[in-house]
Scaffold this motif. Sequence first.
Motif, PDB file in Angstrom:
ATOM      1  N   ALA A   1       0.819  -1.215   0.000  1.00 23.98           N
ATOM      2  CA  ALA A   1       0.000   0.000   0.000  1.00 23.98           C
ATOM      3  C   ALA A   1       0.853   1.265   0.000  1.00 23.98           C
ATOM      4  O   ALA A   1       0.503   2.261  -0.648  1.00 23.98           O
ATOM      5  N   LEU A   2       1.973   1.238   0.724  1.00 24.94           N
ATOM      6  CA  LEU A   2       2.834   2.423   0.799  1.00 24.94           C
ATOM      7  C   LEU A   2       3.537   2.706  -0.522  1.00 24.94           C
ATOM      8  O   LEU A   2       3.887   3.844  -0.812  1.00 24.94           O
ATOM      9  N   ASP A   3       3.800   1.645  -1.286  1.00 26.39           N
ATOM     10  CA  ASP A   3       4.432   1.796  -2.606  1.00 26.39           C
ATOM     11  C   ASP A   3       5.674   2.684  -2.517  1.00 26.39           C
ATOM     12  O   ASP A   3       5.754   3.751  -3.133  1.00 26.39           O
ATOM     13  N   ILE A   4       6.632   2.239  -1.746  1.00 28.77           N
ATOM     14  CA  ILE A   4       7.847   3.027  -1.492  1.00 28.77           C
ATOM     15  C   ILE A   4       8.595   3.358  -2.777  1.00 28.77           C
ATOM     16  O   ILE A   4       9.169   4.443  -2.912  1.00 28.77           O
ATOM     17  N   LYS A   5       8.582   2.471  -3.748  1.00 23.92           N
ATOM     18  CA  LYS A   5       9.334   2.701  -4.999  1.00 23.92           C
ATOM     19  C   LYS A   5       8.690   3.796  -5.848  1.00 23.92           C
ATOM     20  O   LYS A   5       9.378   4.532  -6.558  1.00 23.92           O
ATOM     21  N   GLN A   6       7.356   3.892  -5.811  1.00 21.76           N
ATOM     22  CA  GLN A   6       6.607   4.909  -6.552  1.00 21.76           C
ATOM     23  C   GLN A   6       7.033   4.991  -8.026  1.00 21.76           C
ATOM     24  O   GLN A   6       7.242   6.070  -8.586  1.00 21.76           O
ATOM     25  N   GLY A   7       7.209   3.830  -8.623  1.00 22.04           N
ATOM     26  CA  GLY A   7       7.496   3.754 -10.052  1.00 22.04           C
ATOM     27  C   GLY A   7       8.918   4.070 -10.454  1.00 22.04           C
ATOM     28  O   GLY A   7       9.234   4.080 -11.651  1.00 22.04           O
ATOM     29  N   ARG A   8       9.779   4.329  -9.493  1.00 22.06           N
ATOM     30  CA  ARG A   8      11.173   4.658  -9.828  1.00 22.06           C
ATOM     31  C   ARG A   8      11.915   3.404 -10.293  1.00 22.06           C
ATOM     32  O   ARG A   8      11.693   2.315  -9.793  1.00 22.06           O
ATOM     33  N   THR A   9      12.800   3.584 -11.243  1.00 25.31           N
ATOM     34  CA  THR A   9      13.548   2.443 -11.787  1.00 25.31           C
ATOM     35  C   THR A   9      14.601   1.965 -10.791  1.00 25.31           C
ATOM     36  O   THR A   9      15.081   2.735  -9.954  1.00 25.31           O
ATOM     37  N   TYR A  10      14.957   0.695 -10.915  1.00 27.93           N
ATOM     38  CA  TYR A  10      15.936   0.117  -9.999  1.00 27.93           C
ATOM     39  C   TYR A  10      16.826  -0.842 -10.778  1.00 27.93           C
ATOM     40  O   TYR A  10      16.433  -1.957 -11.093  1.00 27.93           O
ATOM     41  N   GLU A  11      17.994  -0.376 -11.114  1.00 33.31           N
ATOM     42  CA  GLU A  11      18.980  -1.240 -11.769  1.00 33.31           C
ATOM     43  C   GLU A  11      20.111  -1.481 -10.772  1.00 33.31           C
ATOM     44  O   GLU A  11      20.937  -0.599 -10.525  1.00 33.31           O
ATOM     45  N   SER A  12      20.127  -2.660 -10.203  1.00 33.37           N
ATOM     46  CA  SER A  12      21.064  -2.946  -9.114  1.00 33.37           C
ATOM     47  C   SER A  12      22.522  -2.904  -9.575  1.00 33.37           C
ATOM     48  O   SER A  12      22.847  -3.272 -10.708  1.00 33.37           O
ATOM     49  N   ILE A  13      23.383  -2.459  -8.671  1.00 28.72           N
ATOM     50  CA  ILE A  13      24.821  -2.423  -8.923  1.00 28.72           C
ATOM     51  C   ILE A  13      25.411  -3.748  -8.442  1.00 28.72           C
ATOM     52  O   ILE A  13      25.363  -4.052  -7.247  1.00 28.72           O
TER      53      ILE A  13
END
Length: 490
Positions: A66-78
Motif C-alpha cells: 500500500a505504501l508503494d515506497i518505490k513509486q514507479g522509480r527504476t531500480y537497476e542494481s549495482i
Amino acid sequence: MTLEKKKTISDNYIARLKKIAKRYLNKRKYNDCLQVLHAISYYLYEYNQTYIDEDVESMLLEVSKALDIKQGRTYESIPNKVLVFDGFAFETRGVIKMYLNALVKGGFEIVYLYDENRSVDIPEILKYCNENNIKTITYNERAKFVDAAKEIGEAFLREKPAKALFYTYPYDVAAYVAFASFKGLTERFLIDLTDHAFWIGKYCNDFFCGSREMSAYNQFYQRHIPKEQLIKLGVNLIVEKCDSHDPLPFDETKTRYIFSGGALYKTLGDPNNYYYKIVDHILENHKDVVFLYAGYGDDSEMKVILKKYPERAFYINERKDYYYLIQNCVFYLNTYPMFGGMMMKYSALAGKLPITLKHSSDSDGLLLHQKELGIEYDSYDDLIKDVDHLLDDENYLKQRESKLQGSVITEERFVNNLKNALLNHKTDYEHSYEQLDTEKFRKEYLERHNHRRLSSELLSRHYHSCFIKIFPIKYICHNSLKLMKKVFKR
C-alpha cells in the motif's frame, strides 16, 4: 495461575490486537497499523510460544504494498554493492563488525545503514567504516514507523544494492516493510541472530543465514522456509583492542578467578537455581578462587552470593575489556538456564573452557566439533565433579584447554563463506536439519511469562498514539500511576 490459563489470556490478547491492526489496515491508517503490529511482534518475541505468525507477516506485506515506497522509480542494481542494514547498532555485542570486515576482504562495495540516534554508541564501527571506504548512511528509527520505512526504502533507491543484509531486532516492522518493497530487485539475506526465538522476516527476505542446527530447525520445521533458501553460515570473531583496564577488587593477573557475565535474566527462572548452586559450590570448596560477574539486570540472586562471600564474589558492569577478563580467568562459567552464545565463542578463542550446563539442545552447534570438546554437561553433578577436577589439577586443565584449538571459525573461512553465500547461495558446509525438541524451552518461557507486566510495557511512549485509542482507561491509569511514582520519589 495454570500455564494453560496464562496461554489462553495471552493468545486472546494477541488475537484482539490483530483485529485492531486489521481494522487500522482497512482504514488505511498505516502507521497505527504498524504500531500495533510492532507491539504484537514484541509481545510474541517475549512470549516465545511460536516462531512465526502468518497473520502479522501478511499484514506487513499489505502495508508494504500500500505504501508503494518505490513509486514507479527504476531500480537497476549495482552488481558488487551490498547494503548492510544494522537495526541493532551495538558496539560490544553482536557480529556486525565481523560482517563488515568479511565484506571488505571479499572485495564488495559496502553501504552501512544504521539509526542516526545510535552514532554515539558505535564509534569504533564508524571509525572502521571510515578507514575502509565503507559508505555510511542513516535513518531515524524514532520517527513514525511509516516514515522510518520510507527512509530505509530511500536508501535502497539511492544506492541500488544487488545484495542487502537484514540484521535487526525480531520485531522491526519498519525494516520489514522497506525490505519487502524490493522483492525481485535485490537479493535479501536475513542474519538469524535470534535463532531460538520468534522473529518477523520470512516474507521480506530471500535467504536465511544461520550458524547452527537450532536456526535450521526453527527455519525449516517451524517457519516452513524451503531448504534452498537456508544457508549455513558461522561467523568468525574480531577481538577489539582495549589497552585500558579499570581496576578490579583483586589482581586479575595473580588471582585465580572464575569469570561469567551477560544479562542476569539468563541466570533466573530455574526452579533448582543451578547457576547459583554452581557458583556457591566453587567458592565453598575452593578457597583460593574468586568469582567475577560482569553484567546487568535483576541481581536479587546475585546479592545472596555477594553477601555470603563478600571478599571473593564480585559483580561489575559490562566492560569493553571483557576479552582481557576471559584471557586471565581459570575458565568461563556460562549462564543457565539461558546460555551466552557469543561469550562461549570468545572463551574458546581465548583458549578458556566455557563450562556449560546443558539445557536441552539450546547451546548446541555454537563451536566447531562442539561435542568433542567436553565443555557441556548433562547434569549439575557431572559438571561439579569435572569443575572440581579442573580446579585441583593444572595439568588436566591444560590438557582440556588444548582441545579448544580450531573450535572457532577462522577469518579466512568466514570471508570465503560469506562471499560464496552472497554470490552462489551456499557455503562449504550445510545444515543437517536435525529434529530438535523445543517444548521444554518454550514451557520455561511460559512459566516466566508475565502478561500483566508485558501488556503494561506496551503502553509505553513507543505506542501511545494508537494505544490510547485502543485501551484509553488502561492507558490513563498506567501513566497516572507512573506519574504518581515520580512525584512520591521526589
